[in-house]
Scaffold this motif. Structure first.
Motif, mmCIF file in Angstrom:
data_model
loop_
_atom_site.group_PDB
_atom_site.id
_atom_site.type_symbol
_atom_site.label_atom_id
_atom_site.label_comp_id
_atom_site.label_asym_id
_atom_site.label_seq_id
_atom_site.Cartn_x
_atom_site.Cartn_y
_atom_site.Cartn_z
ATOM 1 N N LEU A 1 6.898 0.242 -12.288
ATOM 2 C CA LEU A 1 7.641 0.706 -13.467
ATOM 3 C C LEU A 1 6.822 0.580 -14.741
ATOM 4 O O LEU A 1 6.894 1.445 -15.624
ATOM 5 N N ALA A 2 6.021 -0.475 -14.846
ATOM 6 C CA ALA A 2 5.166 -0.656 -16.024
ATOM 7 C C ALA A 2 4.122 0.454 -16.107
ATOM 8 O O ALA A 2 3.804 0.930 -17.209
ATOM 9 N N ARG A 3 3.572 0.911 -14.967
ATOM 10 C CA ARG A 3 2.609 2.020 -14.971
ATOM 11 C C ARG A 3 3.294 3.291 -15.456
ATOM 12 O O ARG A 3 2.709 4.077 -16.197
ATOM 13 N N ILE A 4 4.547 3.505 -15.044
ATOM 14 C CA ILE A 4 5.294 4.685 -15.476
ATOM 15 C C ILE A 4 5.541 4.629 -16.978
ATOM 16 O O ILE A 4 5.373 5.627 -17.689
ATOM 17 N N GLU A 5 5.918 3.448 -17.485
ATOM 18 C CA GLU A 5 6.146 3.300 -18.931
ATOM 19 C C GLU A 5 4.872 3.557 -19.719
ATOM 20 O O GLU A 5 4.908 4.210 -20.770
ATOM 21 N N GLU A 6 3.727 3.064 -19.228
ATOM 22 C CA GLU A 6 2.448 3.311 -19.902
ATOM 23 C C GLU A 6 2.153 4.800 -19.956
ATOM 24 O O GLU A 6 1.706 5.323 -20.978
ATOM 25 N N ARG A 7 2.412 5.490 -18.862
ATOM 26 C CA ARG A 7 2.190 6.931 -18.815
ATOM 27 C C ARG A 7 3.054 7.643 -19.839
ATOM 28 O O ARG A 7 2.590 8.527 -20.568
ATOM 29 N N ASP A 8 4.328 7.255 -19.902
ATOM 30 C CA ASP A 8 5.248 7.920 -20.805
ATOM 31 C C ASP A 8 4.913 7.655 -22.265
ATOM 32 O O ASP A 8 5.151 8.508 -23.127
ATOM 33 N N LEU A 9 4.348 6.500 -22.573
ATOM 34 C CA LEU A 9 3.974 6.197 -23.951
ATOM 35 C C LEU A 9 2.786 7.052 -24.404
ATOM 36 O O LEU A 9 2.701 7.441 -25.556
ATOM 37 N N GLY B 1 10.204 -7.319 -5.839
ATOM 38 C CA GLY B 1 10.596 -7.040 -7.220
ATOM 39 C C GLY B 1 9.422 -7.031 -8.177
ATOM 40 O O GLY B 1 9.380 -6.232 -9.120
ATOM 41 N N GLU B 2 8.435 -7.912 -7.946
ATOM 42 C CA GLU B 2 7.250 -7.952 -8.810
ATOM 43 C C GLU B 2 6.409 -6.691 -8.645
ATOM 44 O O GLU B 2 5.892 -6.139 -9.623
ATOM 45 N N VAL B 3 6.280 -6.207 -7.408
ATOM 46 C CA VAL B 3 5.537 -4.968 -7.161
ATOM 47 C C VAL B 3 6.283 -3.793 -7.789
ATOM 48 O O VAL B 3 5.676 -2.933 -8.447
ATOM 49 N N ILE C 1 0.838 -1.205 0.000
ATOM 50 C CA ILE C 1 0.000 0.000 0.000
ATOM 51 C C ILE C 1 0.871 1.252 0.000
ATOM 52 O O ILE C 1 0.631 2.190 -0.776
ATOM 53 N N ASP C 2 1.901 1.260 0.836
ATOM 54 C CA ASP C 2 2.810 2.419 0.899
ATOM 55 C C ASP C 2 3.552 2.628 -0.417
ATOM 56 O O ASP C 2 3.760 3.763 -0.843
ATOM 57 N N SER C 3 3.947 1.546 -1.076
ATOM 58 C CA SER C 3 4.711 1.642 -2.325
ATOM 59 C C SER C 3 3.865 2.086 -3.505
ATOM 60 O O SER C 3 4.322 2.842 -4.359
ATOM 61 N N THR C 4 2.617 1.585 -3.559
ATOM 62 C CA THR C 4 1.782 1.833 -4.730
ATOM 63 C C THR C 4 0.840 3.011 -4.577
ATOM 64 O O THR C 4 0.411 3.594 -5.569
ATOM 65 N N GLY C 5 0.473 3.323 -3.348
ATOM 66 C CA GLY C 5 -0.530 4.362 -3.122
ATOM 67 C C GLY C 5 -1.943 3.850 -3.307
ATOM 68 O O GLY C 5 -2.903 4.619 -3.226
ATOM 69 N N LEU C 6 -2.089 2.553 -3.547
ATOM 70 C CA LEU C 6 -3.407 1.949 -3.725
ATOM 71 C C LEU C 6 -3.956 1.498 -2.380
ATOM 72 O O LEU C 6 -3.196 1.212 -1.457
#
Length: 62
Positions: free
Chosen positions: A52-60, A45-47, A10-15
């Motif tokens: 990182l995948a959410r960040i890449e989606e945003r940047d695309l 590592g999976e979290v 929760i702390d890492s994702t903000g969800l």
């Protein structure tokens, strides 16, 4: 490799807790690992990769 508990996820994702479990049910978030009868954790590592995948989606999109 490190296992983290729900509070750290929760702390890492903000969800929130319910959103995390909703995403797991949809196959959109890493599944937890059973640590005992009533205890689960996530592979850190999976979290991190999911974030990182959410960040890449945003940047695309931009």
């Amino acid at each position: 490799m490190r296992i983290i508990r729900l509070k750290d996820v929760i702390d890492s994702t903000g969800l929130g807790r319910s959103t995390i479990y909703k995403y797991i049910a949809e196959g959109a978030f890493p599944k937890p690992v059973s640590l005992g009868e009533r205890s689960v954790g996530w592979v850190e590592g999976e979290v991190h990769d999911w974030i990182l995948a959410r960040i890449e989606e945003r940047d695309l999109v931009e």
